[in-house]
Design an enzyme around this catalytic site. Structure first.
Site, PDB file in Angstrom:
ATOM      1  N   CYS A  52      16.963 -54.807  -7.121  1.00 41.60           N
ATOM      2  CA  CYS A  52      16.867 -55.060  -5.713  1.00 41.60           C
ATOM      3  C   CYS A  52      15.772 -54.228  -5.103  1.00 41.60           C
ATOM      4  CB  CYS A  52      18.058 -54.972  -5.120  1.00 41.60           C
ATOM      5  SG  CYS A  52      18.109 -54.880  -3.284  1.00 41.60           S
ATOM      6  N   CYS A  55      17.264 -51.583  -2.251  1.00 40.24           N
ATOM      7  CA  CYS A  55      18.356 -50.609  -2.414  1.00 40.24           C
ATOM      8  C   CYS A  55      17.383 -49.447  -2.428  1.00 40.24           C
ATOM      9  CB  CYS A  55      18.887 -50.810  -4.126  1.00 40.24           C
ATOM     10  SG  CYS A  55      20.369 -51.761  -4.087  1.00 40.24           S
ATOM     11  N   HIS A 117      24.439 -52.336  -1.797  1.00 45.59           N
ATOM     12  CA  HIS A 117      23.920 -53.251  -2.013  1.00 45.59           C
ATOM     13  C   HIS A 117      25.227 -54.440  -1.661  1.00 45.59           C
ATOM     14  CE1 HIS A 117      21.326 -56.293  -4.117  1.00 45.59           C
ATOM     15  NE2 HIS A 117      22.227 -56.642  -4.478  1.00 45.59           N
ATOM     16  N   ASN A 157      19.392 -62.960   8.832  1.00 48.41           N
ATOM     17  CA  ASN A 157      19.631 -64.262   8.001  1.00 48.41           C
ATOM     18  C   ASN A 157      20.521 -63.746   6.941  1.00 48.41           C
ATOM     19  OD1 ASN A 157      17.684 -66.066   9.395  1.00 48.41           O
ATOM     20  ND2 ASN A 157      16.232 -65.200   7.987  1.00 48.41           N
ATOM     21  N   SER A 165      16.539 -63.933   1.346  1.00 48.06           N
ATOM     22  CA  SER A 165      15.842 -63.788   0.008  1.00 48.06           C
ATOM     23  C   SER A 165      16.565 -62.759  -0.696  1.00 48.06           C
ATOM     24  CB  SER A 165      14.530 -63.253   0.334  1.00 48.06           C
ATOM     25  OG  SER A 165      14.511 -62.117   1.135  1.00 48.06           O
ATOM     26  N   HIS A 168      21.191 -57.861  -0.420  1.00 51.60           N
ATOM     27  CA  HIS A 168      21.588 -56.653   0.208  1.00 51.60           C
ATOM     28  C   HIS A 168      21.285 -56.718   1.545  1.00 51.60           C
ATOM     29  CE1 HIS A 168      20.735 -52.201  -0.253  1.00 51.60           C
ATOM     30  NE2 HIS A 168      20.710 -52.321   0.803  1.00 51.60           N
ATOM     31  N   HIS A 170      20.934 -56.714   5.168  1.00 52.49           N
ATOM     32  CA  HIS A 170      19.739 -56.299   6.072  1.00 52.49           C
ATOM     33  C   HIS A 170      19.351 -57.502   6.991  1.00 52.49           C
ATOM     34  CE1 HIS A 170      18.206 -59.457   3.102  1.00 52.49           C
ATOM     35  NE2 HIS A 170      17.004 -59.432   3.953  1.00 52.49           N
ATOM     36  N   GLN A 172      16.364 -58.378  10.253  1.00 52.61           N
ATOM     37  CA  GLN A 172      14.540 -58.166  10.418  1.00 52.61           C
ATOM     38  C   GLN A 172      14.580 -57.941  11.906  1.00 52.61           C
ATOM     39  OE1 GLN A 172      11.839 -60.735   8.629  1.00 52.61           O
ATOM     40  NE2 GLN A 172      13.314 -61.703   7.509  1.00 52.61           N
TER      41      GLN A 172
HETATM   42  P1  H2U Z   1      15.310 -62.313   4.654  1.00 57.14           P
HETATM   43  O1  H2U Z   1      15.880 -61.577   5.695  1.00 57.14           O
HETATM   44  O2  H2U Z   1      14.898 -63.665   5.256  1.00 57.14           O
HETATM   45  O3  H2U Z   1      15.976 -62.072   3.456  1.00 57.14           O
HETATM   46  O4  H2U Z   1      13.648 -61.719   4.375  1.00 57.14           O
HETATM   47  C1  H2U Z   1      13.559 -60.542   3.915  1.00 57.14           C
HETATM   48  C2  H2U Z   1      12.297 -59.866   4.553  1.00 57.14           C
HETATM   49  O5  H2U Z   1      11.939 -58.858   3.630  1.00 57.14           O
HETATM   50  C3  H2U Z   1      11.049 -60.932   4.193  1.00 57.14           C
HETATM   51  O6  H2U Z   1      10.474 -61.121   5.565  1.00 57.14           O
HETATM   52  C4  H2U Z   1      10.413 -58.605   3.450  1.00 57.14           C
HETATM   53  C5  H2U Z   1      10.191 -60.160   3.346  1.00 57.14           C
HETATM   54  O7  H2U Z   1       8.792 -60.184   3.715  1.00 57.14           O
HETATM   55  N1  H2U Z   1      10.273 -58.059   2.225  1.00 57.14           N
HETATM   56  C6  H2U Z   1       9.546 -56.703   2.056  1.00 57.14           C
HETATM   57  O8  H2U Z   1       9.075 -56.437   3.353  1.00 57.14           O
HETATM   58  N2  H2U Z   1       9.428 -55.934   1.100  1.00 57.14           N
HETATM   59  C7  H2U Z   1       9.858 -56.312  -0.201  1.00 57.14           C
HETATM   60  O9  H2U Z   1       9.673 -55.506  -0.958  1.00 57.14           O
HETATM   61  C8  H2U Z   1      10.393 -57.604  -0.525  1.00 57.14           C
HETATM   62  C9  H2U Z   1      10.951 -58.358   1.124  1.00 57.14           C
HETATM   63 ZN    ZN Z   2      20.193 -53.630  -3.057  1.00 51.29          ZN
END
Ligand code: H2U
Ligand code: ZN
Length: 351
Positions: A52, A55, A117, A157, A165, A168, A170, A172
């Site tokens: 992940c 993590c 996670h 989301n 995506s 874990h 999270h 934004q």
């Molecule tokens: P979601 O909240 O829709 O899953 O998006 C995760 C965000 O995390 C996405 O905008 C960022 C992606 O650009 N990301 C990182 O900044 N670093 C990473 O290593 C993977 C994902």
């Molecule tokens: Zn994780």
């Protein structure tokens, strides 16, 4: 209000925040379903996943390594949708203003809610959720203080169904130079209502919901969760602060604890509804961080979950919704009743 007259008939309802109409067809929920079903989301994930990118201690997709964080952890999005401090640049096609584009600068951050996670807001302890709220407030303040930032959108989301995506936990934060469409619509409505009635649209609305109780899902001393009268998504909810305050940073310590409490209770009810890790997009709307004082703003949260009748059957916003108006089947009152009936202990802990 004699809503009963309309309860079994198709009707439309007004959303005073966006000034849009929504079509309600409560008679339609029994129609046969032979459409898409999706695999229910898996609940069993490990506390730490070496693959992940969120993590603690792991390498992110962007090449940076996460520290061994032990509480909520925020970092700059490695694939940010906005770039900071762009020079102002406008492109127009001339006097008819049909083709207009402006450079838009901003800052995008990712916030890991927990080092674990396998948790979600519903499964986190109240003090862990409070730590997330403190970061939301701090980010709102510090990003909003920047001269180039006029709006801070905090959101989550959740679930693959919503395009998330990574499982874990999270969210934004996207901080922008201009006020985006949805908060801009709310801004205009709140401002006009404030001017016209000398009171706050959402304070007045909360009073109506508290008096009737029929769309209330749960509440505590400082917050109220309702399926709004104008809900678009089947189990959409609106989270309202009972005190008139403009933003998350203005919440005092007991209000932050109350926000943690209602977030946990509401997301637990959601998970219990279809015994699944309930997908949604949620986020807060609050005072834009431009120069105005914006006392018309009332801090609130929206939850937009797509599920309609099971862990796999979702509402699609297609056809009429895309081309005409949003439409819903189950009435907001019935949706509120179903959420109200849910226990507040997470189903994964029930025997
Ligand atoms: P979601 O909240 O829709 O899953 O998006 C995760 C965000 O995390 C996405 O905008 C960022 C992606 O650009 N990301 C990182 O900044 N670093 C990473 O290593 C993977 C994902
Ligand atoms: Zn994780």
């Amino acid at each position: 209000m004699e809503l009963n007259k309309l309860q079994s008939k198709s009707h439309r309802r007004y959303n005073p925040l966006t000034r849009d109409w929504i079509l309600v067809s409560p008679n339609r929920t029994d129609r046969p379903w032979q459409g898409q079903t999706e695999k229910p989301a898996q609940l069993s994930s490990p506390a730490y996943d070496p693959g992940c990118y969120l993590c603690p201690g792991n390498l992110r997709a962007g090449g940076m390594r996460n520290p061994q964080y032990s509480s909520a952890y925020v970092f700059d999005n490695d694939f940010a949708a906005l770039q900071p401090d762009l020079p102002s640049l406008t492109v127009e096609d001339g006097s008819k203003n049909l083709l207009i584009a402006n450079a838009e600068s901003g800052i995008c951050r990712v916030l890991c809610f927990s080092p674990r996670h396998d948790l979600t807001l519903a499964q986190m302890a109240l003090d862990e959720i409070s730590a997330v709220i403190d970061v939301w407030a701090e980010q709102y303040r510090s990003l909003g203080d920047l001269a180039s930032i006029n709006h801070v959108q905090i959101f989550e989301n959740r679930g693959a169904m919503m395009g998330c995506s990574n499982s874990h936990p999270h969210g934004q934060i996207w901080a922008t130079q201009t006020i985006p469409n949805e908060p801009r619509k709310e801004q205009a409505s709140l401002e006009d209502y404030w001017r016209e009635h000398r009171s706050c649209l959402l304070c007045d609305y909360s009073a109506l919901e508290l008096a009737s109780g029929e769309r209330v899902v749960c509440q505590n001393d400082f917050f109220l969760a309702v399926v709004p009268f104008w809900a678009t998504w089947p189990f959409e909810t609106l989270l309202l602060s009972k005190r008139h305050l403009t933003d998350i940073d203005t919440l005092d310590a007991s209000e932050r604890a109350a926000l943690a409490d209602i977030l946990k209770r509401l997301t637990t009810r959601y998970d219990n509804l279809f015994q699944t890790s309930f997908p949604y997009s949620m986020g807060f709307h609050q005072r834009p961080t431009d120069v105005g004082e914006h006392s018309e703003w009332h801090f609130h949260g929206h939850f937009f979950p797509p599920l309609l009748r099971s862990a796999t059957v979702r509402k699609f916003m297609v056809g009429f919704e895309l081309l005409a108006s949003p439409q819903r089947d189950i009435s907001p009152e019935l949706a509120a009743e179903r959420l109200r009936e849910m226990p507040e202990q997470h189903y994964s802990l029930q025997i």
